[in-house]
Design a protein around this motif. Structure first.
Motif, short mmCIF file in Angstrom:
data_model
loop_
_atom_site.label_atom_id
_atom_site.label_comp_id
_atom_site.label_asym_id
_atom_site.label_seq_id
_atom_site.Cartn_x
_atom_site.Cartn_y
_atom_site.Cartn_z
N MET A 238 -32.17 -19.70 32.76
CA MET A 238 -32.65 -21.00 33.18
C MET A 238 -31.64 -21.69 34.09
O MET A 238 -32.01 -22.36 35.06
CB MET A 238 -32.94 -21.88 31.96
N LEU A 239 -30.34 -21.53 33.78
CA LEU A 239 -29.31 -22.12 34.64
C LEU A 239 -29.32 -21.49 36.03
O LEU A 239 -29.14 -22.19 37.04
CB LEU A 239 -27.93 -21.95 33.99
N ILE A 240 -29.54 -20.18 36.09
CA ILE A 240 -29.59 -19.51 37.39
C ILE A 240 -30.79 -20.00 38.19
O ILE A 240 -30.69 -20.29 39.39
CB ILE A 240 -29.63 -17.98 37.20
N VAL A 241 -31.94 -20.13 37.54
CA VAL A 241 -33.14 -20.63 38.22
C VAL A 241 -32.92 -22.05 38.72
O VAL A 241 -33.27 -22.39 39.85
CB VAL A 241 -34.36 -20.56 37.27
N TRP A 242 -32.30 -22.89 37.86
CA TRP A 242 -32.03 -24.27 38.27
C TRP A 242 -31.06 -24.33 39.44
O TRP A 242 -31.24 -25.12 40.37
CB TRP A 242 -31.50 -25.05 37.07
N ALA A 243 -30.03 -23.49 39.38
CA ALA A 243 -29.06 -23.47 40.48
C ALA A 243 -29.73 -23.06 41.79
O ALA A 243 -29.44 -23.62 42.85
CB ALA A 243 -27.91 -22.52 40.14
N LEU A 244 -30.64 -22.08 41.73
CA LEU A 244 -31.34 -21.67 42.94
C LEU A 244 -32.25 -22.78 43.46
O LEU A 244 -32.34 -23.02 44.67
CB LEU A 244 -32.17 -20.41 42.66
N MET A 245 -32.93 -23.48 42.55
CA MET A 245 -33.82 -24.57 42.96
C MET A 245 -33.05 -25.70 43.63
O MET A 245 -33.56 -26.35 44.55
CB MET A 245 -34.59 -25.10 41.74
N VAL A 246 -31.83 -25.96 43.15
CA VAL A 246 -31.04 -27.04 43.72
C VAL A 246 -30.25 -26.56 44.94
O VAL A 246 -30.16 -27.27 45.96
CB VAL A 246 -30.08 -27.62 42.66
N GLY A 247 -29.68 -25.36 44.85
CA GLY A 247 -28.77 -24.90 45.89
C GLY A 247 -29.45 -24.38 47.14
O GLY A 247 -28.95 -24.60 48.25
N MET A 248 -30.60 -23.73 46.99
CA MET A 248 -31.25 -23.15 48.17
C MET A 248 -31.68 -24.20 49.20
O MET A 248 -31.48 -23.98 50.40
CB MET A 248 -32.44 -22.29 47.73
N PRO A 249 -32.28 -25.32 48.80
CA PRO A 249 -32.59 -26.34 49.83
C PRO A 249 -31.36 -26.85 50.56
O PRO A 249 -31.41 -27.10 51.77
CB PRO A 249 -33.28 -27.46 49.03
N LEU A 250 -30.25 -27.01 49.82
CA LEU A 250 -29.01 -27.46 50.47
C LEU A 250 -28.53 -26.43 51.48
O LEU A 250 -28.12 -26.78 52.59
CB LEU A 250 -27.93 -27.72 49.41
N LEU A 251 -28.55 -25.17 51.08
CA LEU A 251 -28.12 -24.12 52.00
C LEU A 251 -29.04 -24.04 53.21
O LEU A 251 -28.59 -23.82 54.34
CB LEU A 251 -28.07 -22.77 51.27
N TRP A 252 -30.35 -24.22 52.99
CA TRP A 252 -31.29 -24.16 54.11
C TRP A 252 -31.04 -25.28 55.11
O TRP A 252 -31.05 -25.07 56.32
CB TRP A 252 -32.72 -24.23 53.58
N VAL A 253 -30.80 -26.49 54.61
CA VAL A 253 -30.50 -27.61 55.50
C VAL A 253 -29.19 -27.35 56.24
O VAL A 253 -29.07 -27.65 57.43
CB VAL A 253 -30.42 -28.93 54.70
N LEU A 254 -28.19 -26.76 55.53
CA LEU A 254 -26.90 -26.50 56.16
C LEU A 254 -27.04 -25.53 57.32
O LEU A 254 -26.58 -25.80 58.43
CB LEU A 254 -25.92 -25.96 55.11
N TRP A 255 -27.68 -24.36 57.10
CA TRP A 255 -27.75 -23.41 58.21
C TRP A 255 -28.76 -23.86 59.28
O TRP A 255 -28.61 -23.51 60.44
CB TRP A 255 -28.00 -22.00 57.72
N SER A 256 -29.74 -24.67 58.89
CA SER A 256 -30.66 -25.20 59.90
C SER A 256 -29.98 -26.21 60.81
O SER A 256 -30.39 -26.39 61.97
CB SER A 256 -31.87 -25.85 59.23
N SER A 257 -28.92 -26.88 60.30
CA SER A 257 -28.22 -27.85 61.13
C SER A 257 -27.44 -27.19 62.27
O SER A 257 -27.00 -27.89 63.19
CB SER A 257 -27.26 -28.68 60.27
N PHE A 258 -27.28 -25.87 62.21
CA PHE A 258 -26.59 -25.14 63.28
C PHE A 258 -27.56 -24.33 64.14
O PHE A 258 -27.13 -23.51 64.94
CB PHE A 258 -25.54 -24.21 62.69
N LYS A 259 -28.87 -24.54 63.97
CA LYS A 259 -29.86 -23.82 64.73
C LYS A 259 -30.52 -24.74 65.75
O LYS A 259 -30.50 -25.96 65.60
CB LYS A 259 -30.93 -23.24 63.80
N SER A 260 -31.11 -24.17 66.77
CA SER A 260 -31.87 -24.97 67.73
C SER A 260 -33.20 -25.39 67.10
O SER A 260 -33.66 -24.79 66.12
CB SER A 260 -32.12 -24.16 69.00
#
Length: 296
Positions: A31-53
């Motif tokens: 459950m902790l791994i699932v929660w970490a993915l639910m919270v962390g993946m959107p942050l990572l997506w916003v981070l790498w999208s901020s360096f894309k066109s």
């Protein structure tokens, strides 16, 4: 033999409890791994999208950036005026968190340490203040700030700071009252015997002892006030004094289908970085503050 049978039952019980504990650990970790993915993946997506066109974000949203577009961050800070909004947010949140912590800790100390007529009534009034949703208050609050005699409060820094303090005080007083009750009274009594005044006892003796609780509630207040959207949207219509949540919402509304999506993602990351930084720096103190009363 009887002794051997009882030993066998004990060992069987231990092994069964060990198996149940192992299943529980696997489930909790999963459950902790699932929660970490639910919270962390959107942050990572916003981070790498901020360096894309913007084109790459719309056509290949899940791919990593092939080229780092650092200009997204520059455009967000300068052209989208995120830098000005960041400064406005620092002014408002810095003043409101400071005011909330000073007033909340003082009120919590008095309610926790002194017995006087109306003590419980005042305490339960603060508790009741946590039950009022902010949506019920914004309209009357707008007219109160607009018509406040003598001092202009609508669309001003001091108005937002005052509202943020009032919004955060109930939970702060509730938390700090409970925390001060866990602290030993002997230290304060010794200070009073030595001739310290009530104010000196509070600021020089009790407040340093309450540092874990202050840090914990300070972090919660910072997060809540930094991410506040409804109150500034209603009470702050001056674009020169927009805070980050207002600015990001305004930029998103203006994007349409041909906007600078990379700049928007960079602006979101700029807004999130202080929150993440504060939490990573003070996470140990937050945990200590939340568990101090239980451990005692």
């Amino acid at each position: 033999m009887p002794g051997q049978r009882s030993d066998g039952r004990k060992s069987a019980g231990k092994s069964r409890r060990g198996a149940e504990g192992g299943v529980l650990n696997v489930f909790s970790h999963g459950m902790l791994i699932v929660w970490a993915l639910m919270v962390g993946m959107p942050l990572l997506w916003v981070l790498w999208s901020s360096f894309k066109s913007s084109g790459d974000i719309l056509t290949t949203p899940w791919s990593l950036p092939g080229k780092l577009h650092i200009e997204n961050w520059v455009n967000a800070w300068d052209k989208a005026n995120i830098g000005k909004m960041f400064l406005n947010t620092l002014i408002v949140v810095g003043g409101s968190v400071t005011g909330t912590m000073v007033l909340g800790s003082m009120a919590g100390y008095v309610l926790a340490r002194f017995t006087f007529p109306g003590n419980r009534v005042i305490y339960y009034l603060f508790v009741a203040g946590m039950s009022f949703p902010v949506f019920m208050l914004v309209i009357p609050l707008f007219f109160v700030m607009r018509d406040f005699p003598g001092i202009p409060l609508l669309a001003t820094y001091q108005g937002l700071i005052a509202v943020y303090i009032a919004y955060s005080l109930p939970f702060t007083v509730f938390f700090m009252t409970s925390f001060f009750r866990t602290l030993p009274t002997s230290v304060a009594e010794a200070a009073m015997i030595d001739g310290a005044s009530h104010a000196r006892t509070f600021f020089q003796v009790m407040l340093p002892m309450a540092k874990p609780g202050l840090i914990s509630i300070g972090i919660f207040n910072f997060l809540g006030q930094w991410n506040q959207y409804l109150l500034p949207m209603v009470l702050n219509q001056d674009e020169d004094k927009y805070v980050l949540t207002q600015g990001l919402a305004n930029i998103a509304l203006q994007q349409g289908y041909e906007g600078d999506w990379g700049g928007l993602m960079a602006g979101m990351m700029i807004a999130m970085l202080p929150v993440l930084l504060v939490y990573f720096i003070f996470q140990r103190q937050v945990q200590a503050g939340l568990t101090a009363g239980a451990i005692k």
